[in-house]
Design a protein around this motif. Structure first.
Motif, mmCIF file in Angstrom:
data_model
loop_
_atom_site.group_PDB
_atom_site.id
_atom_site.type_symbol
_atom_site.label_atom_id
_atom_site.label_comp_id
_atom_site.label_asym_id
_atom_site.label_seq_id
_atom_site.Cartn_x
_atom_site.Cartn_y
_atom_site.Cartn_z
ATOM 1 N N GLY A 72 2.318 4.338 -4.639
ATOM 2 C CA GLY A 72 2.628 3.360 -3.602
ATOM 3 C C GLY A 72 2.017 1.999 -3.894
ATOM 4 O O GLY A 72 2.706 0.976 -3.840
ATOM 5 N N TRP A 73 0.740 2.000 -4.253
ATOM 6 C CA TRP A 73 0.058 0.731 -4.535
ATOM 7 C C TRP A 73 0.677 0.046 -5.742
ATOM 8 O O TRP A 73 0.824 -1.170 -5.758
ATOM 9 C CB TRP A 73 -1.422 0.982 -4.809
ATOM 10 N N ARG A 132 3.709 0.270 -6.815
ATOM 11 C CA ARG A 132 5.006 -0.285 -6.419
ATOM 12 C C ARG A 132 4.819 -1.585 -5.665
ATOM 13 O O ARG A 132 5.635 -2.497 -5.758
ATOM 14 C CB ARG A 132 5.729 0.699 -5.486
ATOM 15 N N PHE A 133 3.754 -1.636 -4.902
ATOM 16 C CA PHE A 133 3.519 -2.809 -4.068
ATOM 17 C C PHE A 133 2.953 -3.972 -4.887
ATOM 18 O O PHE A 133 3.405 -5.103 -4.765
ATOM 19 C CB PHE A 133 2.576 -2.443 -2.920
ATOM 20 N N PRO A 173 -1.300 -0.405 3.755
ATOM 21 C CA PRO A 173 -0.552 0.104 2.596
ATOM 22 C C PRO A 173 0.253 1.366 2.929
ATOM 23 O O PRO A 173 1.367 1.535 2.443
ATOM 24 C CB PRO A 173 -1.640 0.415 1.566
ATOM 25 N N MET A 202 3.319 0.251 4.716
ATOM 26 C CA MET A 202 4.289 -0.366 3.812
ATOM 27 C C MET A 202 5.124 0.688 3.090
ATOM 28 O O MET A 202 6.352 0.597 3.041
ATOM 29 C CB MET A 202 3.563 -1.225 2.760
ATOM 30 N N ILE A 203 4.448 1.669 2.530
ATOM 31 C CA ILE A 203 5.176 2.672 1.748
ATOM 32 C C ILE A 203 6.012 3.561 2.668
ATOM 33 O O ILE A 203 7.054 4.061 2.280
ATOM 34 C CB ILE A 203 4.200 3.484 0.852
ATOM 35 N N GLU A 237 9.158 1.504 3.613
ATOM 36 C CA GLU A 237 10.043 1.292 2.474
ATOM 37 C C GLU A 237 10.935 2.503 2.241
ATOM 38 O O GLU A 237 12.086 2.377 1.814
ATOM 39 C CB GLU A 237 9.245 0.967 1.210
ATOM 40 N N VAL A 250 9.835 6.977 -3.396
ATOM 41 C CA VAL A 250 9.032 6.515 -2.265
ATOM 42 C C VAL A 250 9.044 7.559 -1.148
ATOM 43 O O VAL A 250 8.017 7.857 -0.531
ATOM 44 C CB VAL A 250 9.561 5.162 -1.745
ATOM 45 N N VAL A 252 6.771 10.337 -2.194
ATOM 46 C CA VAL A 252 5.358 9.977 -1.995
ATOM 47 C C VAL A 252 4.959 10.249 -0.546
ATOM 48 O O VAL A 252 3.915 10.840 -0.258
ATOM 49 C CB VAL A 252 5.121 8.496 -2.362
#
Lengths: 314, 287
Positions: free
Chosen positions: A144-145, A147-148, B26, B29-30, B33, B254, B257
């Protein structure tokens, strides 16, 4: 002498020894203790002893995927790296990474712990929020990080992040952005763990000490420096020690899960590269062991610091 | 109660909000997304999702053709990964807790000669970054014929968590008043009975804390998982995620994850309070 060894560590924890029967009981207790301890030791020491022995041996040979039989080359692998300026760059980066993340984790963690120390209305919610980064599986968090911070595909924020990364790399040299990503991920996860750990430590400290301190010390800052910090010292040392392993594991995760894209030269990721891509096991092992003296020094320092916690209460 | 006043209340509220936001941002965000269509991911606002779609999640359970470099890989067996992960977590966690409780009771309560040294030696293993040992451990696993077998992970994961769990639990047992047990013996209980009926129930918060810690450590490994489990159908989530490369028109990774995190985060979230209490119980002087 034998009597004293058998008498256990402290008076009051076992019945005083006088009769032979008591001695026999204590002996049986010791046997039982070792039996109970055996599985834990087997799982940890047993599983560690072989790999460490193997790694030390491999680092003294030229073993690799291509060679069927490895031959002994002494300290050749180590000398190669010691004379390699690239290794020194990687070593500097690694120690820098560990120092920087440790400092960040301790500072942020202490702030979190102090903020959550006294009860307030929404404390459980904030505690949960702080707990989540550590509970989030590291591999998933890493993806995730990554990708960000360095979007592998085009997204709404990839232009911004791309500009930022170029800016940082121009300013502080190539790879800075990748390094910052690693520092951020690791601090984000580690500060959560450290914060909760220190909070538990603070909760365990006697309240009276702080009441006295409030009478004696005028300013908050002095109170923190003279009272809170010394009392927290063993916990800080422990948290540092615990977060070190996580830091190294995070580096490995980063390397593995970003498909090796994150190749900022760090000793251990280089070691992964030697092992998994080049198949140079001897070199990879030597590289993995290069920083052991540094780690050993750190362990020694931590033990000196958290001794009071080990002693417990008589 | 004259506790030192740490911060101006307003400043403190801002600090707390910042801490909470920084921790969750964070993750947020994920999470959002994974709910976006490709179009929205590229052109929309990165911070919010306007047209949530579940297609990436549902897609994980369909046969999808993945493009990884040049090779078209068959669908990701997501449910298989999930099941494997559950098996590995349960097995490793059970082994970790049982061995830790036994070892900790021996060190904290029975105290054989040199118990302090044993405890330090166990704890010192924390300084060896275990992730560096994947190569020799792989040769060991290979010799035991355990490669591509979940048992390899179940046997190796305890190594990552046992040292801390033993340290934590033994600190608790060491500080526990011996009179609790003594009174049970006077009643005629054996050591085993006293332990199972009195000591263990008393120490459950610390056992929970040790379990949460172990779960966190176990679920955070992806190096061993990836190295030991090359076959896609024997992989755990951690290993499987590493095989799902990012691609232009697919946000499945994503979603994966998020689902992977969803296996652990709820358990951890439910026990956050117990975790802090258990850690504290082990650290309290003279409890």
């Amino acid at each position: 002498m034998a009597q004293r060894v058998l008498a256990g560590p402290r008076p009051g924890t076992t019945r005083p020894l006088g009769s032979p029967r008591a001695v026999i009981r204590r002996r049986r207790e010791i046997v039982v203790a070792y039996l109970l301890l055996a599985p834990a030791l087997l799982f940890v020491m047993g599983l560690l002893a072989y790999p460490i022995g193997w790694e030390v041996w491999a680092s003294l040979t030229n073993s690799s995927v291509q060679r069927v039989s490895a031959s002994y080359v002494g300290l050749y692998n180590y000398l190669v790296f010691l004379n390699d300026p690239e290794f020194w760059v990687a070593a500097r980066n690694t120690i820098g990474f560990l120092a920087l993340t440790a400092a960040l984790k301790l500072a942020l963690g202490t702030a979190v712990a102090l903020a959550l120390w006294r009860p307030f209305r929404v404390r459980p919610i904030v505690l949960l929020a702080v707990f989540l980064p550590w509970a989030y599986p590291a591999g998933a968090a890493m993806i995730g990080w990554d990708r960000f911070m360095s979007p592998p595909v085009h997204t709404a924020y990839s232009v911004l992040m791309g500009n930022l990364s170029v800016y940082f790399d121009r300013w502080l040299g190539n790879g800075t952005w990748g390094f910052l990503t690693l520092v951020l991920v690791n601090s984000w996860r580690g500060a959560a763990f450290t914060g909760i750990f220190l909070l538990a430590g603070l909760n365990g400290l006697p309240r009276e000490l702080f009441d006295y301190a409030a009478l004696e010390v005028r300013t908050t800052w002095r109170c923190f420096r003279l009272v809170t910090l010394p009392l927290l010292r063993p916990f800080l040392a422990l948290a540092t020690l615990l977060s070190l392993t996580t830091a190294v594991a995070d580096l490995g995760n980063a390397w593995l899960l970003t498909g090796g894209r994150n190749v900022y030269p760090i000793v251990w990721t280089d070691s992964f590269r030697y092992a998994l891509i080049a198949g140079q096991w001897g070199k990879a092992s030597a590289l993995a062991l290069m920083l052991v003296p540094v780690l050993a020094l750190l362990l020694f320092a931590c033990y000196r610091l958290f001794d009071p916690l080990e002693e417990g209460q008589p | 109660m004259t506790a030192p006043r740490w911060l101006h209340p307003c400043l403190r509220a801002c600090g707390l909000a910042l801490i909470a936001a920084g921790s969750v941002f964070p993750i947020y965000m994920i999470a959002i997304e994974s709910l976006k269509s490709v179009h929205e991911d590229v052109t929309g606002n990165p911070l919010i999702v306007l047209h949530p779609t579940l297609k990436w999640y549902l897609g994980l359970f369909d046969p999808v053709v993945w493009l990884r470099g040049e090779i078209a890989v068959q669908s990701v067996p997501f449910l298989v990964w999930l099941a494997n992960t559950a098996i590995v977590f349960a097995g490793a966690l059970a082994i970790t807790l049982v061995t830790s409780v036994m070892g900790a009771y021996a060190l904290g309560r029975l105290r054989p000669p040199g118990w302090r040294t044993w405890r330090r030696a166990l704890f010192a293993t924390y300084l060896i970054p275990q992730s560096l040992l994947f190569l020799p451990l792989y040769t060991l696993v290979f010799r035991l014929n355990l490669d591509d077998n979940l048992l390899a992970l179940i046997l190796i994961y305890p190594m990552l968590a046992v040292p801390f769990c033993v340290w934590l639990l033994s600190a608790y047992y060491q500080r526990l008043d011996p009179e609790v047990e003594e009174s049970a013996y006077i009643e005629g209980a054996s050591r085993t009975t006293a332990f199972l009926r009195i000591i263990l129930p008393m120490s459950w918060p610390t056992v929970v804390a040790a379990g949460v810690f172990a779960l966190g450590v176990i679920s955070s490994d992806s190096i061993f998982a990836a190295v030991f489990l090359p076959n896609q159908f024997h992989q755990t989530l951690a290993a499987g995620l590493g095989t799902m490369g990012p691609s232009m028109d697919n946000l499945s990774v994503v979603a994966a994850v998020n689902l992977a995190a969803g296996t652990v985060v709820p358990i951890a979230a439910l026990s956050a309070g117990a975790y802090v209490r258990g850690l504290t119980a082990a650290m309290v002087e003279g409890a």
